[in-house]
Design a protein around this motif. Structure first.
Motif, mmCIF file in Angstrom:
data_model
loop_
_atom_site.group_PDB
_atom_site.id
_atom_site.type_symbol
_atom_site.label_atom_id
_atom_site.label_comp_id
_atom_site.label_asym_id
_atom_site.label_seq_id
_atom_site.Cartn_x
_atom_site.Cartn_y
_atom_site.Cartn_z
ATOM 1 N N TYR A 40 0.730 -1.086 -0.019
ATOM 2 C CA TYR A 40 0.146 -0.232 -0.077
ATOM 3 C C TYR A 40 0.860 1.171 -0.053
ATOM 4 C CZ TYR A 40 -3.917 3.219 1.404
ATOM 5 O OH TYR A 40 -4.719 4.231 1.393
ATOM 6 N N VAL B 4 -6.864 -2.328 2.400
ATOM 7 C CA VAL B 4 -7.607 -1.227 2.865
ATOM 8 C C VAL B 4 -8.231 -1.495 4.515
ATOM 9 C CG1 VAL B 4 -9.683 -0.112 2.654
ATOM 10 C CG2 VAL B 4 -7.969 -0.251 0.801
ATOM 11 N N LEU C 20 -6.300 -0.302 7.373
ATOM 12 C CA LEU C 20 -6.066 0.947 7.745
ATOM 13 C C LEU C 20 -6.895 1.556 9.124
ATOM 14 C CD1 LEU C 20 -6.320 2.197 4.136
ATOM 15 C CD2 LEU C 20 -4.187 1.766 5.420
ATOM 16 N N GLU D 26 -8.417 6.833 8.193
ATOM 17 C CA GLU D 26 -7.779 6.822 6.861
ATOM 18 C C GLU D 26 -8.705 5.942 5.906
ATOM 19 O OE1 GLU D 26 -3.576 5.560 4.926
ATOM 20 O OE2 GLU D 26 -3.830 5.624 7.023
ATOM 21 N N ARG D 27 -9.111 4.746 6.586
ATOM 22 C CA ARG D 27 -10.026 3.902 5.731
ATOM 23 C C ARG D 27 -11.083 4.582 5.267
ATOM 24 N NH1 ARG D 27 -10.496 -0.038 9.277
ATOM 25 N NH2 ARG D 27 -12.336 0.515 10.045
ATOM 26 N N GLU D 28 -11.856 5.324 5.687
ATOM 27 C CA GLU D 28 -12.954 5.995 5.342
ATOM 28 C C GLU D 28 -12.528 7.108 4.216
ATOM 29 O OE1 GLU D 28 -16.287 5.964 5.731
ATOM 30 O OE2 GLU D 28 -15.691 3.960 6.612
ATOM 31 N N ARG E 271 -17.899 -1.566 2.750
ATOM 32 C CA ARG E 271 -17.420 -1.738 4.149
ATOM 33 C C ARG E 271 -18.055 -2.967 4.819
ATOM 34 N NH1 ARG E 271 -20.115 3.416 3.650
ATOM 35 N NH2 ARG E 271 -18.627 5.167 4.097
ATOM 36 N N LEU F 242 -14.769 -5.202 3.986
ATOM 37 C CA LEU F 242 -13.951 -4.954 4.623
ATOM 38 C C LEU F 242 -14.071 -5.641 6.035
ATOM 39 C CD1 LEU F 242 -13.093 -1.196 3.428
ATOM 40 C CD2 LEU F 242 -11.806 -3.624 2.751
#
Length: 249
Positions: free
Chosen positions: A101, A140, A143, A147-149, A172, A175
């Motif tokens: 990443y 992702v 994270l 940061e993920r959002e 979401r 994830l």
């Protein structure tokens, strides 16, 4: 970033997709041909760009050295490579990838090619779609929430196939499932005929530093058959994680 630098980088990205004429480069940049020519001549002088006898522009030889240096600076690649090779052999000659990443993008750092005639489109140095690949989901998912959002907000959810995740809510959910089960799946979401499973490589603190995937054409194995490779995949990522932690200690 200065305008000239931004335009020069845009030229390199454009040429990474294939050869271009002066007119095409100028049109892509939205500038006059004299401006495009000045930028191209500067890049050509330093071997970032080369021009053939048809006056078409290509990426230049200077990028070979830079590309090799960039890969060499990803130390995780060297640690992982023997495990990737072993995983490919143990899964029957399937394609195996390592991705990292970087600045909001998942990048393929290493690949062991499939031994089968049907192969997937991927190349070291190219990005992996965050919402449509197993490695993208793995990277992702780990994270920090904020940061993920931010990453999710920046995804356009391009539909590569009819199975590609279509929106942020669905992503979401995937994830969350990835974090819970410890691996992710690409069920023909990026290429219609390819199923894939991916899992994280972690450092000594438990942070995800890379992702490994096994990708299989459906003519070789059906989706359930690819899922059955998860234990071998997890064994490989655990071994890479152990070696990486040992190297860092």
């Amino acid at each position: 970033m200065s305008q000239s630098l931004s335009r020069a980088l845009q030229i390199l990205i454009e040429l990474g997709e294939g050869e271009r004429s002066l007119d095409q480069v100028a049109a892509s940049l939205g500038v006059h041909k004299t401006t495009a020519m000045r930028l191209l001549h500067t890049l050509e002088a330093d071997r970032f760009v080369r021009r053939d006898d048809r006056q078409r522009y290509h990426l230049g030889s200077r990028l070979f050295a830079l590309g090799g240096a960039a890969l060499a600076q990803h130390a995780i690649r060297d640690v992982a490579q023997p495990h990737l090779t072993r995983l490919a052999a143990e899964t029957g000659g399937q394609a195996v990838h390592l991705a990292g990443y970087e600045n909001g993008t998942a990048i393929y750092l290493a690949k062991v090619e499939s031994t089968h005639a049907v192969r997937m489109y991927s190349r070291v140095g190219l990005p992996a779609a965050l919402h449509a690949t197993a490695v993208g989901k793995v990277l992702v998912a780990d994270l920090p929430p904020g940061e993920r959002e931010a990453v999710i907000a920046g995804i356009d959810f391009h539909p590569f196939t009819s199975r590609t995740i279509a929106d942020a809510a669905g992503y979401r959910e995937v994830l969350a499932r990835t974090r819970e089960q410890g691996w992710a799946e690409d069920a023909a979401e990026h290429e219609d005929f390819i199923n894939c499973v991916g899992a994280p490589v972690r450092d000594e603190t438990g942070r995800v530093v890379a992702a490994v995937s096994v990708s299989v054409p459906d003519v070789i194995l059906p989706r359930e058959g690819v899922r059955a490779l998860v234990p071998q995949l997890l064994a490989a990522t655990e071994a890479i994680s152990a070696d990486w932690a040992g190297r860092s200690s």
